[in-house]
Design an enzyme around this catalytic site. Structure first.
Site, PDB file in Angstrom:
ATOM      1  N   ASP A  32       0.814  -1.211   0.000  1.00 44.09           N
ATOM      2  CA  ASP A  32       0.000   0.000   0.000  1.00 44.09           C
ATOM      3  C   ASP A  32       0.854   1.270   0.000  1.00 44.09           C
ATOM      4  O   ASP A  32       1.989   1.269   0.490  1.00 44.09           O
ATOM      5  CB  ASP A  32      -0.879   0.036   1.259  1.00 44.09           C
ATOM      6  CG  ASP A  32      -2.030  -0.960   1.190  1.00 44.09           C
ATOM      7  OD1 ASP A  32      -2.104  -1.733   0.211  1.00 44.09           O
ATOM      8  OD2 ASP A  32      -2.848  -0.962   2.118  1.00 44.09           O
ATOM      9  N   HIS A 176       3.713  -2.348   3.226  1.00 44.81           N
ATOM     10  CA  HIS A 176       3.695  -0.952   2.769  1.00 44.81           C
ATOM     11  C   HIS A 176       4.898  -0.588   1.911  1.00 44.81           C
ATOM     12  O   HIS A 176       6.024  -0.975   2.213  1.00 44.81           O
ATOM     13  CB  HIS A 176       3.558  -0.004   3.963  1.00 44.81           C
ATOM     14  CG  HIS A 176       2.187  -0.053   4.563  1.00 44.81           C
ATOM     15  ND1 HIS A 176       1.812  -1.050   5.425  1.00 44.81           N
ATOM     16  CD2 HIS A 176       1.098   0.723   4.358  1.00 44.81           C
ATOM     17  CE1 HIS A 176       0.528  -0.872   5.745  1.00 44.81           C
ATOM     18  NE2 HIS A 176       0.073   0.191   5.121  1.00 44.81           N
TER      19      HIS A 176
HETATM   20 ZN   LIG Z   1      -2.728   3.311   2.978  1.00 43.69          ZN
END
Ligand SMILES: [Zn+2]
Length: 213
Positions: A32, A176
């Site tokens: 992400d 992430h």
């Molecule tokens: Zn996010």
């Protein structure tokens, strides 16, 4: 809703057209918030070593800033999904703002990369009852997760605990592509691969992992 590792059963029941696990009993890695100068290259290099294809839930303004990284992600045949243009929490904005957040990013991908966006992940995992309808209208699928590694805490031991205890053969794993996790991202990916292989699990291609109907 804020989740610890895995979302509650009742939410999965109500939003049963969202992906909470893969549909083919394979593991899907998702990244992400990118693309970022700090982490994207590390992620791509690590994945390519193992021939694993992942889903990148990017943010529109990072895509605008890092177009060459977007090209690299697409050249490696990874999937790019919509994580809103400005990483907005959908529970704090109106429906029309939510639609604008999604549309503007979809249009950017279409116009700059001739890429059709088909998947969405809400920032912070927060969504409203309207989110379902908005996505249905756009023919986009919502991809949630079954395993949150909390890699953004930048503590490898935290990731290790989550992976050792909660990895399953059909896990959708959140990592992430961000400055917060850049120091532990390579080790985290390697750990997940080790753990998966030693359990006899395999990694799937994003589109095949997200193919209920
Ligand atoms: Zn996010």
């Amino acid at each position: 809703m804020k989740y610890k590792y895995s979302p509650p059963f009742i939410i999965k029941q109500i939003f049963n057209d969202f992906y909470w696990n893969t549909s083919n009993n394979k593991i899907l890695l998702t990244f992400d918030d990118g693309p970022t100068e700090e982490a994207t290259e590390i992620i791509l290099t690590t994945l390519s070593k193992f021939g694993i294809k992942a889903a990148f839930f990017c943010v529109g303004n990072n895509v605008e800033k890092n177009q060459s990284l977007v090209k690299e992600i697409l050249n490696e045949n990874h999937l790019i999904g919509n994580h809103t243009f400005n990483h907005k929490r959908l529970t704090r904005i109106s429906n029309s703002e939510a639609i604008e957040e999604i549309d503007s990013f979809n249009n950017l991908m279409k116009n700059s990369f001739d890429y059709e966006m088909r998947y969405f992940r809400p920032p912070y995992g927060r969504f409203t009852i309207s989110t379902q309808g908005i996505l249905k209208e756009k023919n986009m699928k919502c991809v949630m997760w079954s395993l949150l590694t909390e890699d953004y805490k930048n503590n490898f031991e935290t990731v290790k605990f989550a992976v050792k205890n909660y990895l399953k053969k059909n896990s959708i794993i959140v990592l992430h592509d961000s400055i917060k996790s850049k120091d532990i991202i390579r080790d985290s990916i390697n750990l997940i691969i080790d753990e998966a292989l030693s359990n006899g699990f395999t990694f799937g291609e994003p589109e095949k992992c997200l193919n209920n109907n």
